[in-house]
Design a protein around this motif. Structure first.
Motif, PDB file in Angstrom:
ATOM      1  N   UNK A  89      -5.785   6.660  10.408  1.00 43.63           N
ATOM      2  CA  UNK A  89      -6.236   5.264  10.506  1.00 43.63           C
ATOM      3  C   UNK A  89      -5.831   4.495   9.252  1.00 43.63           C
ATOM      4  N   UNK A  90      -6.047   5.098   8.075  1.00 43.45           N
ATOM      5  CA  UNK A  90      -5.645   4.455   6.817  1.00 43.45           C
ATOM      6  C   UNK A  90      -4.137   4.207   6.796  1.00 43.45           C
ATOM      7  N   UNK A 132       0.548   0.742   6.919  1.00 42.50           N
ATOM      8  CA  UNK A 132       1.948   0.601   7.322  1.00 42.50           C
ATOM      9  C   UNK A 132       2.196  -0.699   8.081  1.00 42.50           C
ATOM     10  N   UNK A 133       1.233  -1.093   8.908  1.00 38.34           N
ATOM     11  CA  UNK A 133       1.388  -2.363   9.633  1.00 38.34           C
ATOM     12  C   UNK A 133       1.405  -3.549   8.665  1.00 38.34           C
ATOM     13  N   UNK A 134       0.519  -3.518   7.671  1.00 38.51           N
ATOM     14  CA  UNK A 134       0.486  -4.609   6.687  1.00 38.51           C
ATOM     15  C   UNK A 134       1.764  -4.592   5.848  1.00 38.51           C
ATOM     16  N   UNK A 137       0.844  -1.187   0.000  1.00 34.94           N
ATOM     17  CA  UNK A 137       0.000   0.000   0.000  1.00 34.94           C
ATOM     18  C   UNK A 137       0.885   1.243   0.000  1.00 34.94           C
ATOM     19  N   UNK A 138       0.527   2.203  -0.827  1.00 40.21           N
ATOM     20  CA  UNK A 138       1.269   3.458  -0.900  1.00 40.21           C
ATOM     21  C   UNK A 138       0.313   4.613  -0.604  1.00 40.21           C
ATOM     22  N   UNK A 139       0.828   5.734  -0.081  1.00 40.72           N
ATOM     23  CA  UNK A 139      -0.050   6.868   0.227  1.00 40.72           C
ATOM     24  C   UNK A 139      -0.460   7.631  -1.030  1.00 40.72           C
ATOM     25  N   UNK A 162     -12.958  18.193   0.546  1.00 36.52           N
ATOM     26  CA  UNK A 162     -11.669  18.652   1.055  1.00 36.52           C
ATOM     27  C   UNK A 162     -10.558  17.696   0.622  1.00 36.52           C
ATOM     28  N   UNK A 163      -9.337  18.226   0.569  1.00 39.76           N
ATOM     29  CA  UNK A 163      -8.182  17.395   0.242  1.00 39.76           C
ATOM     30  C   UNK A 163      -7.879  16.472   1.417  1.00 39.76           C
ATOM     31  N   UNK A 164      -7.683  15.189   1.135  1.00 41.12           N
ATOM     32  CA  UNK A 164      -7.433  14.209   2.193  1.00 41.12           C
ATOM     33  C   UNK A 164      -6.431  13.175   1.680  1.00 41.12           C
ATOM     34  N   UNK A 165      -6.045  12.259   2.569  1.00 38.56           N
ATOM     35  CA  UNK A 165      -5.077  11.222   2.226  1.00 38.56           C
ATOM     36  C   UNK A 165      -5.735   9.850   2.356  1.00 38.56           C
ATOM     37  N   UNK A 166      -5.264   8.937   1.521  1.00 38.62           N
ATOM     38  CA  UNK A 166      -5.718   7.551   1.574  1.00 38.62           C
ATOM     39  C   UNK A 166      -4.555   6.665   1.142  1.00 38.62           C
ATOM     40  N   UNK A 167      -4.805   5.389   0.958  1.00 41.99           N
ATOM     41  CA  UNK A 167      -3.769   4.474   0.467  1.00 41.99           C
ATOM     42  C   UNK A 167      -4.310   3.683  -0.719  1.00 41.99           C
ATOM     43  N   UNK A 168      -3.425   3.372  -1.636  1.00 44.12           N
ATOM     44  CA  UNK A 168      -3.780   2.585  -2.817  1.00 44.12           C
ATOM     45  C   UNK A 168      -2.712   1.508  -3.019  1.00 44.12           C
ATOM     46  N   UNK A 169      -3.037   0.419  -3.735  1.00 41.04           N
ATOM     47  CA  UNK A 169      -2.052  -0.644  -3.937  1.00 41.04           C
ATOM     48  C   UNK A 169      -1.029  -0.294  -5.030  1.00 41.04           C
TER      49      UNK A 169
END
Length: 313
Positions: free
Chosen positions: A179-180, A185-187, A72-74, A82-89
């Motif tokens: 949370x994302x 990061x743990x995975x 997973x990458x940010x 609003x601008x936010x952050x998530x993760x994608x493969x």
């Protein structure tokens, strides 16, 4: 989009055909590009599609001819306007004579390599290239985590100006971002641990040191995400305390005003009673209304002084 890169004497060149020791970068690829890469590189097209599913989990898969590393990458997105952050493969597929990456968007993780800004980058050193991508990934995570904390500090700095619903919503979005990040990061840490033990991927001494740095940086990012999440919870509790304190202050003022306004209401109520006025003070005086008004004002002022001394007004 399908781009093919090859390094020559430290320079990153884009070539037209898939060759040995090249990096095939698939960014938001079409179905035709996926089939082309699958055919020319002899890779299962389903493995190429894996990272195009945002719900795909990080893992390592080994086949007879190639190794799939999915992490997973940010990424940035627009959430609730609003601008936010998530993760994608992001898929990294390692073959003996080439390496492929597949992602649904043009990511900052791979930018340093395609632009030639990455140090000691070579498409011939494929194992090292994997570790460099993973190191770049953790660096982007750390950068975004710092931006999240700065956004929290900005919201907290505006707290003395009053609480707004927009600030509370922004805090909620930042909490979701953390949370994302913490989960991904743990995975990713599990994938890195498995990667360090897989015999299929050769671990050269200089590459092993880089992998150790990646593991350390990933652990640091996990700790930062957890710390920022705890701090953000503290900020949320501070907002709640400020809101409660403001509400209590408003209620005290309104209660004090109610007490003061009750004084003339009670006095006027006495004088409005349908009884013999002989027993009511100033009822038969010519300036009785003035006297009653002055008396009421004095009593109200006295009540205000008492309330102020008790810090209730």
């Amino acid at each position: 989009m399908l781009n093919i890169y090859k390094t020559n004497n430290g320079q990153v060149l884009e070539v037209d055909t898939i060759q040995e020791n090249t990096w095939i970068a698939l960014t938001a690829p079409t179905e035709e590009e996926l089939k082309q890469a699958a055919k020319e590189c002899q890779i299962d097209v389903d493995d190429l599609r894996a990272s195009l599913d945002v719900e795909e989990s990080s893992r390592i898969e080994i086949t007879d001819t190639y190794t799939l590393v999915l992490v997973d990458i940010p990424s940035k997105e627009i959430r609730n306007g609003n601008s936010a952050y998530t993760t994608i493969p992001l898929s990294i597929i390692l073959k003996e004579n080439m390496i492929l990456t597949v992602c649904i968007e043009d990511t900052l993780v791979l930018k340093p390599f395609s632009s030639g800004r990455a140090k000691e980058f070579s498409t011939t050193k494929k194992n090292r290239f994997i570790y460099q991508i993973l190191y770049s990934n953790t660096s982007v995570y750390l950068n975004y985590l710092r931006k999240i904390d700065k956004a929290r500090e900005a919201i907290e700095a505006r707290l003395h100006q009053g609480t707004k619903n927009s600030d509370l919503m922004e805090l909620h979005e930042l909490e979701s971002d953390l949370v994302y990040f913490a989960t991904s990061l743990r995975v990713n840490g599990v994938v890195l641990d498995k990667l360090s033990r897989y015999e299929r991927i050769k671990h050269y001494p200089e590459d092993q040191e880089l992998l150790s740095d990646v593991i350390i940086e990933n652990q640091q990012a996990i700790e930062m995400a957890n710390i920022y999440k705890d701090v953000l919870n503290g900020t949320r509790e501070l907002f709640a305390a400020v809101i409660d304190n403001t509400l209590n202050s408003v209620m005290k003022v309104l209660t004090s005003i109610t007490v003061i306004m009750a004084i003339p209401t009670i006095i006027s109520g006495f004088y409005g009673m349908n009884v013999n006025p002989a027993g009511i003070p100033f009822a038969s005086e010519t300036n009785g209304f003035l006297y009653v008004g002055i008396l009421t004002t004095v009593i109200c002022i006295f009540a205000i002084i008492i309330l102020k001394k008790k810090k209730l007004f």
